[in-house]
Design a protein around this motif. Sequence first.
Motif, PDB file in Angstrom:
ATOM      1  N   THR A  88       0.997  -1.238  -0.040  1.00 59.07           N
ATOM      2  CA  THR A  88       0.144   0.161  -0.089  1.00 59.07           C
ATOM      3  C   THR A  88       0.803   1.191  -0.017  1.00 59.07           C
ATOM      4  OG1 THR A  88      -1.514  -1.484   1.233  1.00 59.07           O
ATOM      5  CG2 THR A  88      -1.861   0.993   1.115  1.00 59.07           C
ATOM      6  N   ALA A  89       1.767   1.426   0.834  1.00 62.87           N
ATOM      7  CA  ALA A  89       2.890   2.300   0.990  1.00 62.87           C
ATOM      8  C   ALA A  89       3.544   2.524  -0.486  1.00 62.87           C
ATOM      9  CB  ALA A  89       3.698   2.121   2.156  1.00 62.87           C
ATOM     10  N   PHE A  90       3.679   1.456  -0.961  1.00 60.48           N
ATOM     11  CA  PHE A  90       4.605   1.526  -2.409  1.00 60.48           C
ATOM     12  C   PHE A  90       3.610   2.180  -3.375  1.00 60.48           C
ATOM     13  CE2 PHE A  90       5.147  -0.373  -6.348  1.00 60.48           C
ATOM     14  CZ  PHE A  90       6.213   0.155  -6.877  1.00 60.48           C
ATOM     15  N   LEU A  91       2.506   1.689  -3.532  1.00 62.11           N
ATOM     16  CA  LEU A  91       1.370   2.221  -4.413  1.00 62.11           C
ATOM     17  C   LEU A  91       1.225   3.881  -4.219  1.00 62.11           C
ATOM     18  CD1 LEU A  91      -1.342  -0.596  -4.616  1.00 62.11           C
ATOM     19  CD2 LEU A  91       0.629   0.303  -6.280  1.00 62.11           C
ATOM     20  N   ILE A  92       1.201   4.126  -2.802  1.00 61.32           N
ATOM     21  CA  ILE A  92       0.807   5.493  -2.680  1.00 61.32           C
ATOM     22  C   ILE A  92       2.321   6.472  -2.983  1.00 61.32           C
ATOM     23  CG2 ILE A  92       0.878   7.071  -0.628  1.00 61.32           C
ATOM     24  CD1 ILE A  92      -0.793   5.194   0.675  1.00 61.32           C
ATOM     25  N   SER A  93       3.257   5.809  -2.826  1.00 56.47           N
ATOM     26  CA  SER A  93       4.496   6.522  -3.082  1.00 56.47           C
ATOM     27  C   SER A  93       4.555   6.878  -4.620  1.00 56.47           C
ATOM     28  CB  SER A  93       5.765   5.928  -2.714  1.00 56.47           C
ATOM     29  OG  SER A  93       6.043   4.506  -3.350  1.00 56.47           O
ATOM     30  N   VAL A  94       4.065   5.869  -5.585  1.00 55.60           N
ATOM     31  CA  VAL A  94       4.093   5.888  -6.970  1.00 55.60           C
ATOM     32  C   VAL A  94       2.951   6.771  -7.437  1.00 55.60           C
ATOM     33  CG1 VAL A  94       5.819   3.949  -7.156  1.00 55.60           C
ATOM     34  CG2 VAL A  94       3.331   3.776  -7.459  1.00 55.60           C
ATOM     35  N   ALA A  95       1.941   7.007  -6.490  1.00 50.18           N
ATOM     36  CA  ALA A  95       0.784   7.462  -7.067  1.00 50.18           C
ATOM     37  C   ALA A  95       0.990   8.780  -7.728  1.00 50.18           C
ATOM     38  CB  ALA A  95      -0.160   7.743  -6.115  1.00 50.18           C
ATOM     39  N   PRO A  96       0.650   9.341  -9.041  1.00 48.48           N
ATOM     40  CA  PRO A  96       0.888  10.314  -9.695  1.00 48.48           C
ATOM     41  C   PRO A  96       0.497  11.633  -9.164  1.00 48.48           C
ATOM     42  CG  PRO A  96      -0.771   9.113 -11.034  1.00 48.48           C
ATOM     43  CD  PRO A  96      -0.228   8.328  -9.649  1.00 48.48           C
ATOM     44  N   ASN A  97      -0.642  11.540  -8.490  1.00 47.01           N
ATOM     45  CA  ASN A  97      -1.266  12.937  -8.415  1.00 47.01           C
ATOM     46  C   ASN A  97      -1.226  13.149  -6.634  1.00 47.01           C
ATOM     47  OD1 ASN A  97      -3.298  14.773  -7.572  1.00 47.01           O
ATOM     48  ND2 ASN A  97      -4.890  13.842  -8.999  1.00 47.01           N
ATOM     49  N   PRO A  98      -0.605  14.229  -6.235  1.00 47.61           N
ATOM     50  CA  PRO A  98      -0.252  14.473  -4.738  1.00 47.61           C
ATOM     51  C   PRO A  98      -1.600  14.703  -4.195  1.00 47.61           C
ATOM     52  CG  PRO A  98       0.297  16.238  -6.071  1.00 47.61           C
ATOM     53  CD  PRO A  98       0.194  15.277  -7.209  1.00 47.61           C
ATOM     54  N   TYR A  99      -2.639  15.423  -4.579  1.00 48.39           N
ATOM     55  CA  TYR A  99      -4.174  15.432  -4.127  1.00 48.39           C
ATOM     56  C   TYR A  99      -4.770  14.096  -3.763  1.00 48.39           C
ATOM     57  CZ  TYR A  99      -8.911  17.017  -3.411  1.00 48.39           C
ATOM     58  OH  TYR A  99     -10.166  16.952  -2.953  1.00 48.39           O
ATOM     59  N   ALA A 100      -4.608  13.122  -4.688  1.00 49.23           N
ATOM     60  CA  ALA A 100      -5.045  11.886  -4.471  1.00 49.23           C
ATOM     61  C   ALA A 100      -4.562  11.232  -3.466  1.00 49.23           C
ATOM     62  CB  ALA A 100      -4.964  10.977  -5.873  1.00 49.23           C
ATOM     63  N   VAL A 101      -3.100  11.655  -3.450  1.00 50.77           N
ATOM     64  CA  VAL A 101      -2.277  10.875  -2.100  1.00 50.77           C
ATOM     65  C   VAL A 101      -3.040  11.265  -0.879  1.00 50.77           C
ATOM     66  CG1 VAL A 101       0.032  10.877  -1.020  1.00 50.77           C
ATOM     67  CG2 VAL A 101      -0.189  10.462  -3.488  1.00 50.77           C
ATOM     68  N   ALA A 102      -3.238  12.640  -0.795  1.00 52.76           N
ATOM     69  CA  ALA A 102      -3.708  12.891   0.520  1.00 52.76           C
ATOM     70  C   ALA A 102      -4.943  12.492   0.761  1.00 52.76           C
ATOM     71  CB  ALA A 102      -3.799  14.578   0.529  1.00 52.76           C
ATOM     72  N   GLU A 103      -5.806  12.296   0.072  1.00 54.45           N
ATOM     73  CA  GLU A 103      -7.104  11.683  -0.139  1.00 54.45           C
ATOM     74  C   GLU A 103      -6.918  10.272   0.472  1.00 54.45           C
ATOM     75  OE1 GLU A 103     -10.712  12.431  -2.929  1.00 54.45           O
ATOM     76  OE2 GLU A 103     -10.147  13.633  -1.201  1.00 54.45           O
ATOM     77  N   ILE A 104      -6.188   9.737  -0.148  1.00 48.69           N
ATOM     78  CA  ILE A 104      -5.904   8.109   0.200  1.00 48.69           C
ATOM     79  C   ILE A 104      -5.451   7.741   1.485  1.00 48.69           C
ATOM     80  CG2 ILE A 104      -4.516   6.133  -0.117  1.00 48.69           C
ATOM     81  CD1 ILE A 104      -4.505   6.955  -3.042  1.00 48.69           C
ATOM     82  N   MET A 105      -4.610   8.883   2.201  1.00 48.26           N
ATOM     83  CA  MET A 105      -3.896   8.684   3.444  1.00 48.26           C
ATOM     84  C   MET A 105      -5.153   8.935   4.316  1.00 48.26           C
ATOM     85  SD  MET A 105      -0.865   8.202   3.328  1.00 48.26           S
ATOM     86  CE  MET A 105      -0.135   8.596   4.662  1.00 48.26           C
ATOM     87  N   ASP A 106      -5.935  10.158   4.080  1.00 49.19           N
ATOM     88  CA  ASP A 106      -7.003  10.279   4.985  1.00 49.19           C
ATOM     89  C   ASP A 106      -7.924   9.292   5.203  1.00 49.19           C
ATOM     90  OD1 ASP A 106      -8.406  12.556   6.439  1.00 49.19           O
ATOM     91  OD2 ASP A 106      -9.978  12.311   4.991  1.00 49.19           O
ATOM     92  N   TRP A 107      -8.404   8.679   4.035  1.00 50.10           N
ATOM     93  CA  TRP A 107      -9.589   7.590   3.877  1.00 50.10           C
ATOM     94  C   TRP A 107      -8.671   6.251   4.791  1.00 50.10           C
ATOM     95  CZ3 TRP A 107      -8.421   2.800   1.566  1.00 50.10           C
ATOM     96  CH2 TRP A 107      -9.364   1.884   1.530  1.00 50.10           C
ATOM     97  N   LEU A 108      -7.395   5.944   4.723  1.00 48.28           N
ATOM     98  CA  LEU A 108      -6.846   4.848   5.312  1.00 48.28           C
ATOM     99  C   LEU A 108      -6.925   5.114   6.980  1.00 48.28           C
ATOM    100  CD1 LEU A 108      -3.494   4.122   3.448  1.00 48.28           C
ATOM    101  CD2 LEU A 108      -5.349   2.622   3.898  1.00 48.28           C
ATOM    102  N   MET A 109      -6.982   6.011   7.262  1.00 45.23           N
ATOM    103  CA  MET A 109      -7.097   6.205   8.955  1.00 45.23           C
ATOM    104  C   MET A 109      -8.447   5.744   9.251  1.00 45.23           C
ATOM    105  SD  MET A 109      -4.952   9.712  10.081  1.00 45.23           S
ATOM    106  CE  MET A 109      -5.235  10.670   8.706  1.00 45.23           C
ATOM    107  N   GLY A 110      -9.346   5.647   8.552  1.00 39.35           N
ATOM    108  CA  GLY A 110     -10.446   4.979   8.851  1.00 39.35           C
ATOM    109  C   GLY A 110     -11.632   6.081   9.652  1.00 39.35           C
ATOM    110  N   ALA A 111     -12.550   6.257   8.958  1.00 32.52           N
ATOM    111  CA  ALA A 111     -13.772   7.190   9.668  1.00 32.52           C
ATOM    112  C   ALA A 111     -14.890   6.779   8.978  1.00 32.52           C
ATOM    113  CB  ALA A 111     -13.060   8.427   9.557  1.00 32.52           C
ATOM    114  N   LEU A 112     -15.892   7.709   9.986  1.00 35.16           N
ATOM    115  CA  LEU A 112     -17.319   7.744   9.150  1.00 35.16           C
ATOM    116  C   LEU A 112     -17.666   9.197   8.847  1.00 35.16           C
ATOM    117  CD1 LEU A 112     -18.789   4.966  11.725  1.00 35.16           C
ATOM    118  CD2 LEU A 112     -18.769   4.699   9.180  1.00 35.16           C
TER     119      LEU A 112
END
Lengths: 250, 322
Positions: B150-174
Amino acid sequence: MALTVQGLSVALGRRTVLHDVDAAFRPGRITAVLGPNGAGKSTLVKAMAALLPHRGEVRLDERMVAALDPRERARLIGYLPQDAVVHWNMRVDDVVALGRMPHGDRCPRAIGAALCLTDTADLADRPVGELSGGERSRVLLARVLAGEPRWLLADEPLASLDPAHAIDMLDRLRQVAREGMGVVVVLHDLVQAARIADDVLLLDTGRVAAFGPAALVLTPELVGRVFGVEVALIERDGRHLPVPLGRLGG
Amino acid sequence: MTRSMRLAMLGLLVALLFLGSLACGKAWVPPGAWLDGDPRWWIIVDLRLPRAVLALALGAVLGLSGAVLQGYLRNPLADPGVVGVSSAAALGAVAALVAGAAGGATVFAAAIAGAAAAMALLAALTWRSDSTVTFVLAGTVLASLAGALTAFLISVAPNPYAVAEIMDWLMGALTDRGWPDVALALPPMAVGAALLWRTAPALDALALGEVAAASLGIHAGRTRALVVAGTGLAVGAGVAATGVIGFVGLVVPHLLRPLFGHRPGALLLPSALGGAALLLAADSLVRLAPGAGEVRLGVAMAMIGAPFFLFLLLGARGSAWR
């Protein structure tokens, strides 16, 4: 309902553990399966309960055991595994009630009879983790008996029992056999086998060395040869009990 | 107190916490707003109700899948988070997001596939072994592998905005979950829960070991298929909707065993109710925390769950659990 084994072979991995075993077991009798370590005793009873892939035939009267519906097979053949393990600290009556699973009920009469026969009725509401080894093995026997199978296949039920409890356990098997159930029991103790068994199936490295009435199979010559021990016979209640005295040629 | 009375109490607790969850938030909505057409009523209907429904469903499937995994693997330390199933679901979802999926059904399908694959792998690796050690090791390896990928995929993700979004989602919330999320998550969760529910007799029989279970007419392959598909659907859909929220499945069956007994099949319904209650309570609490933002639910659960897990491990030393 006769249990017949014909040309039974079992391979575990690349090793053939049982070669071409033939035997006909009769209901209402106790058959002891004996043999040195690695002779294939446990494998034989597992294969007879269709718990292992095998070649050859196991039949209940005319019906192939392996082809039976698993639940119907479970109603006909009760299997008591070697390791007396209950993974959760369940109540004794819940453990015994598992024996009714193939019937899909919790028949109080059958469970009560099984508790009564194994002398565990007063343990019914205790958690199984609090029991002694002897109590636990009685509870697990009750579990199998609650299913009211026609055949009971027991794999070394004496494994963790002291002599008094071992004798009690065998006397209980004698009682269920008297009521018509067929009993096949894997044993290590030659004396107890001779004391309780009607028939003996003697296995040696996966082959049948002898099969027949206990008195004819448990001779000093045969037992001595298969186990590699010197055997003396003592007589008790008209039965000849073979007692191992030392290694042959050692 | 009988079992049905205890179940009724647990059900009542869930209902109360559900109502409480509707009342919790940064804005106070007076109870009268339900009746007199106050516009703040929409806060309840469009913001809090879907969130509460999701918390209820997610808590229920997490509690249920924890109870099923513990029973199936005969191991009191099993839980979809501990054994890496949740991480694998997150890996699936992140892979879909990085590959350009715009969210929605594709992410759900990828998360479900990830969870089911992890569960199948784990079942295959540990089925023949009775040892707790093999199992926890396999789960740990799986979880860290999924985390690394997962970390690898995030590190190669092209779009920094998407990265922030993914990190936020990974932390788990409703937080900010709405009806579209509920509509996507509920069907696979319901199917998964129904499959898991059907394992109850097999779990009871497995208490005697796999050979004894087979001798009772339990079909090992069918049971495994139910557990793999059920966990995959329920946990996969849960992770896709909310990110990784751990420890519910671990903690809840343990808390309920003293009340409902140790028989694995008898723990399924209580664990589902207990999981729902725990998640509803936790999600209400994180909203009440002072400040503008919220504590992430996944973070909060980990802060409660991790010490509890440690406590269990300490208690398990030398006990009869094996």
